[in-house]
Design an enzyme around this catalytic site. Structure first.
Site, PDB file in Angstrom:
ATOM      1  N   SER A  52       0.745  -1.281  -0.085  1.00  0.00           N
ATOM      2  CA  SER A  52      -0.051   0.091   0.119  1.00  0.00           C
ATOM      3  C   SER A  52       0.963   1.274  -0.062  1.00  0.00           C
ATOM      4  O   SER A  52       2.181   1.207   0.640  1.00  0.00           O
ATOM      5  CB  SER A  52      -0.802  -0.167   1.121  1.00  0.00           C
ATOM      6  OG  SER A  52      -1.766  -0.902   1.293  1.00  0.00           O
TER       7      SER A  52
HETATM    8  N1  SAH Z   1      -0.247  -5.148   3.936  1.00  0.00           N
HETATM    9  C1  SAH Z   1       0.144  -5.554   2.746  1.00  0.00           C
HETATM   10  C2  SAH Z   1      -0.735  -5.436   1.489  1.00  0.00           C
HETATM   11  C3  SAH Z   1      -1.052  -6.520   0.966  1.00  0.00           C
HETATM   12  S1  SAH Z   1      -2.140  -6.423  -0.505  1.00  0.00           S
HETATM   13  C4  SAH Z   1       1.482  -4.906   2.581  1.00  0.00           C
HETATM   14  O1  SAH Z   1       1.761  -4.072   3.521  1.00  0.00           O
HETATM   15  O2  SAH Z   1       2.421  -5.126   1.812  1.00  0.00           O
HETATM   16  C5  SAH Z   1      -3.119  -7.273   0.159  1.00  0.00           C
HETATM   17  C6  SAH Z   1      -3.123  -8.859   0.490  1.00  0.00           C
HETATM   18  O3  SAH Z   1      -4.190  -9.483   0.930  1.00  0.00           O
HETATM   19  C7  SAH Z   1      -2.415  -9.786  -0.518  1.00  0.00           C
HETATM   20  O4  SAH Z   1      -1.198 -10.276  -0.236  1.00  0.00           O
HETATM   21  C8  SAH Z   1      -3.522 -10.762  -1.042  1.00  0.00           C
HETATM   22  O5  SAH Z   1      -2.936 -11.945  -1.145  1.00  0.00           O
HETATM   23  C9  SAH Z   1      -4.032 -10.927   0.529  1.00  0.00           C
HETATM   24  N2  SAH Z   1      -5.222 -11.708   0.683  1.00  0.00           N
HETATM   25  C10 SAH Z   1      -6.650 -11.437  -0.087  1.00  0.00           C
HETATM   26  N3  SAH Z   1      -7.624 -12.160   0.452  1.00  0.00           N
HETATM   27  C11 SAH Z   1      -6.995 -12.753   1.590  1.00  0.00           C
HETATM   28  C12 SAH Z   1      -7.536 -13.483   2.753  1.00  0.00           C
HETATM   29  N4  SAH Z   1      -9.036 -13.795   2.290  1.00  0.00           N
HETATM   30  N5  SAH Z   1      -6.831 -13.747   3.491  1.00  0.00           N
HETATM   31  C13 SAH Z   1      -5.355 -13.435   3.756  1.00  0.00           C
HETATM   32  N6  SAH Z   1      -4.985 -12.494   2.720  1.00  0.00           N
HETATM   33  C14 SAH Z   1      -5.591 -12.229   1.713  1.00  0.00           C
END
Ligand code: SAH
Length: 203
Positions: A52
């Site tokens: 993000s």
């Molecule tokens: N907090 C992260 C942002 C990652 S983007 C950072 O700082 O880099 C969102 C993430 O949510 C992705 O890696 C995706 O694979 C994950 N995601 C999507 N659905 C999910 C679920 N049901 N449970 C766990 N993770 C999930």
């Protein structure tokens, strides 16, 4: 990054600003993105996912209002960057990632950087992580069609859930606070997150 993107936009919590100054964001982006690690936007981290924008990480963290004794849950570990920011502020962080490759990379990265308060889990975080519930705060970094009930259920009394809710391309950042068996909801800014998958996410 902190002066121009966070302070200038109104992030005020000294603890959050200190955490954002201390976590080396360039360790959390792919090698070919390092030049943009501190730029004012999200970046790709592989598998269609993103780290993000710094401002959104800071804002969500501030909305969570983390305290040093808290145990918190993050859903969507991704790169592990938001996880690391939370680890600077609270006693214990649980973070759940759906994609095994991202989860293991984030785990290795956080261990090698010395973040020891973090427990990474692989699984469907739309169900929360019941084994360690309840939490003093829950932060979701993928967008949900509506608030997953298991996440509300896993909040401690007075604890907050920060989550993007809305459509596939545009959402609003919502803050849910537990008051006994009831919840209050406040709405922050418009955001655009990757979708939350899983049972309570997008099909
Ligand atoms: N907090 C992260 C942002 C990652 S983007 C950072 O700082 O880099 C969102 C993430 O949510 C992705 O890696 C995706 O694979 C994950 N995601 C999507 N659905 C999910 C679920 N049901 N449970 C766990 N993770 C999930």
């Amino acid at each position: 990054m902190v002066d121009e993107q966070l302070l200038a936009r109104g992030v005020r919590s000294p603890a959050v600003l200190a955490a954002m100054r201390s976590v080396p964001r360039h360790h959390f982006v792919p090698p070919d993105e390092i030049a943009w690690a501190y730029a004012d936007g999200p970046l790709p981290i592989g598998q269609g996912q993103t780290i993000s924008q710094p401002y959104i990480v800071a804002l969500m963290t501030e909305l969570l209002d983390p305290q040093p004794t808290d145990r918190v849950l993050e859903v969507g570990s991704g790169s592990g960057y938001q996880t690391a920011v939370l680890a600077q502020l609270v006693h214990e962080v649980h973070s759940v990632e759906l994609l095994p490759d991202l989860a293991s990379q984030a785990g290795e990265r956080l261990r090698s950087l010395g973040f020891e308060k973090v427990q990474l889990h692989t699984g469907d975080g739309s169900l929360g992580w019941p084994e360690s519930a309840p939490y003093d705060g829950i932060l979701v970094t993928a967008c949900a069609p509506q608030v997953p009930q298991p996440l509300l259920d896993q909040l401690e009394e007075s604890a907050r859930l920060v989550i993007p809710v809305g459509g596939r391309t545009a959402q609003q950042l919502e803050v849910w606070t537990r008051m006994g068996s009831r919840y209050t909801r406040t709405v922050s800014i418009a955001v655009a997150f990757v979708p939350l998958r899983g049972l309570h996410g997008w099909k």
